[in-house]
Design a protein around this motif. Sequence first.
Motif, PDB file in Angstrom:
ATOM      1  N   SER A   1      30.083  31.794  38.575  1.00  0.00           N
ATOM      2  CA  SER A   1      29.798  32.344  39.834  1.00  0.00           C
ATOM      3  C   SER A   1      30.622  31.998  40.689  1.00  0.00           C
ATOM      4  CB  SER A   1      28.019  33.087  40.401  1.00  0.00           C
ATOM      5  OG  SER A   1      27.699  33.747  39.909  1.00  0.00           O
ATOM      6  N   PHE A   2      30.472  30.433  40.498  1.00  0.00           N
ATOM      7  CA  PHE A   2      31.053  30.031  41.908  1.00  0.00           C
ATOM      8  C   PHE A   2      32.690  29.178  41.321  1.00  0.00           C
ATOM      9  CE2 PHE A   2      26.856  30.362  44.031  1.00  0.00           C
ATOM     10  CZ  PHE A   2      27.342  30.897  44.438  1.00  0.00           C
ATOM     11  N   PHE A   3      31.819  28.939  40.226  1.00  0.00           N
ATOM     12  CA  PHE A   3      33.502  27.713  39.997  1.00  0.00           C
ATOM     13  C   PHE A   3      34.265  28.557  38.420  1.00  0.00           C
ATOM     14  CE2 PHE A   3      30.033  24.907  41.952  1.00  0.00           C
ATOM     15  CZ  PHE A   3      31.120  24.680  43.032  1.00  0.00           C
TER      16      PHE A   3
ATOM     17  N   LEU B   1      35.074  32.597  47.998  1.00  0.00           N
ATOM     18  CA  LEU B   1      34.219  32.455  48.428  1.00  0.00           C
ATOM     19  C   LEU B   1      35.152  30.463  48.760  1.00  0.00           C
ATOM     20  CD1 LEU B   1      31.081  34.092  49.694  1.00  0.00           C
ATOM     21  CD2 LEU B   1      33.462  34.670  50.564  1.00  0.00           C
ATOM     22  N   VAL B   2      34.976  30.040  47.201  1.00  0.00           N
ATOM     23  CA  VAL B   2      35.475  28.453  47.244  1.00  0.00           C
ATOM     24  C   VAL B   2      36.727  28.237  47.415  1.00  0.00           C
ATOM     25  CG1 VAL B   2      34.689  26.726  45.025  1.00  0.00           C
ATOM     26  CG2 VAL B   2      33.201  28.316  45.625  1.00  0.00           C
ATOM     27  N   ALA B   3      37.304  29.334  46.789  1.00  0.00           N
ATOM     28  CA  ALA B   3      38.923  29.356  47.118  1.00  0.00           C
ATOM     29  C   ALA B   3      39.099  28.905  48.401  1.00  0.00           C
ATOM     30  CB  ALA B   3      39.859  30.410  46.264  1.00  0.00           C
TER      31      ALA B   3
ATOM     32  N   ALA C   1      42.240  31.135  39.685  1.00  0.00           N
ATOM     33  CA  ALA C   1      43.403  31.677  39.405  1.00  0.00           C
ATOM     34  C   ALA C   1      43.913  32.914  39.640  1.00  0.00           C
ATOM     35  CB  ALA C   1      43.826  31.299  38.091  1.00  0.00           C
ATOM     36  N   ALA C   2      42.992  34.241  39.393  1.00  0.00           N
ATOM     37  CA  ALA C   2      42.962  35.682  40.106  1.00  0.00           C
ATOM     38  C   ALA C   2      43.513  35.400  41.189  1.00  0.00           C
ATOM     39  CB  ALA C   2      42.384  36.240  39.483  1.00  0.00           C
ATOM     40  N   VAL C   3      42.769  35.277  42.361  1.00  0.00           N
ATOM     41  CA  VAL C   3      42.742  35.804  43.942  1.00  0.00           C
ATOM     42  C   VAL C   3      43.226  34.269  43.678  1.00  0.00           C
ATOM     43  CG1 VAL C   3      40.436  36.508  43.229  1.00  0.00           C
ATOM     44  CG2 VAL C   3      40.166  34.372  44.195  1.00  0.00           C
ATOM     45  N   PHE C   4      43.555  33.600  44.426  1.00  0.00           N
ATOM     46  CA  PHE C   4      44.091  32.361  44.800  1.00  0.00           C
ATOM     47  C   PHE C   4      45.631  32.532  45.786  1.00  0.00           C
ATOM     48  CE2 PHE C   4      45.735  28.268  45.969  1.00  0.00           C
ATOM     49  CZ  PHE C   4      45.176  27.420  46.616  1.00  0.00           C
ATOM     50  N   PRO C   5      46.526  32.866  44.694  1.00  0.00           N
ATOM     51  CA  PRO C   5      47.402  33.383  45.380  1.00  0.00           C
ATOM     52  C   PRO C   5      47.384  34.529  47.065  1.00  0.00           C
ATOM     53  CG  PRO C   5      47.857  33.704  42.934  1.00  0.00           C
ATOM     54  CD  PRO C   5      46.355  33.811  43.573  1.00  0.00           C
ATOM     55  N   GLU C   6      46.449  35.290  47.058  1.00  0.00           N
ATOM     56  CA  GLU C   6      46.528  36.039  47.687  1.00  0.00           C
ATOM     57  C   GLU C   6      45.557  35.674  49.239  1.00  0.00           C
ATOM     58  OE1 GLU C   6      45.875  40.420  46.530  1.00  0.00           O
ATOM     59  OE2 GLU C   6      44.792  39.310  45.055  1.00  0.00           O
ATOM     60  N   ILE C   7      44.885  34.556  48.482  1.00  0.00           N
ATOM     61  CA  ILE C   7      43.880  34.516  49.793  1.00  0.00           C
ATOM     62  C   ILE C   7      45.024  32.778  50.424  1.00  0.00           C
ATOM     63  CG2 ILE C   7      42.370  32.703  49.837  1.00  0.00           C
ATOM     64  CD1 ILE C   7      40.551  33.870  47.910  1.00  0.00           C
TER      65      ILE C   7
END
Length: 289
Positions: free
Chosen positions: A60-62, A257-259, A68-74
Amino acid sequence: MSEGSDPASEAARRRLERAAARRRNDRRGFAIAATSTLVVLGGLAALVLTSSGWPDVQDSFFNPGDFAAVFPEILEAFWLDIKIFMVVEVAVLALGLLVALVRVTRGPALFPVRLLATVYTDVFRGIPTILLIYLVGFGVPALTPGADPDNFLISGVFLGSVALMLSYGAYVSEVYRAGVQSVERGQHEAALSVGLTQRQALRHVIVPQGVRRVGPPLLNDFIALQKDVALLSILGVVEAFRFAQIEASTNFIYTPLVAAAMLYLLITIPLARLLDHYDRRSGEGGRTR
């Protein structure tokens, strides 16, 4: 001292012995610190990784795929955090210094202004930042019901930034005031004795010394402000935390959230180390004076 040896060579020998002893102590201290760190961190890691719920937490967290999927948008959303932080920080520094200077004046004609500055500091330091963001962010648009919703002046970004400026301006003004008041009175008298006016003495002697003395608490406020930019999410501002929150609630995963947390750490940890470096430099400067 052995018989026949000259004092200079004996002193040099003792210096070498003390240096060797210090090196041995440093090596022993490093070995103890490394061993204890390995034991403590290794124990904590083993405790977490061997717990029964770790596979679910990891998924769920890591989750690397979700990361990799959400990091660019975050990361793109985090750029808004940075821009807000930089603009608000400049405004806070200017507002805080202005309020501090008003509060340290002694002229009777300036009493009303001094009273307003005191009330501002007391009120905005006493209201929680998140509550102030609510009041400004939802209260000001309510005063202008017919306003264009696309007007930047009633947007969440602008009003949230104003709320942060008011809150942190009150704190920073007290930091500035403490620095200015810590400058010895003799510095002020010496500036006047060489022909400077009151205003010149304040500008060229008192304020520069006072600001230099409060560098660490100012940096500390920078770190807190950088994190509190995330509070603007309650006004609908889609910055890094809000974007991660939307992703988490939509897909029932917490890796976004972790990202977002990692991006905040990339800013706050270097600032914290800069604060430590500043503290050490200040301490060394104080000891050498």
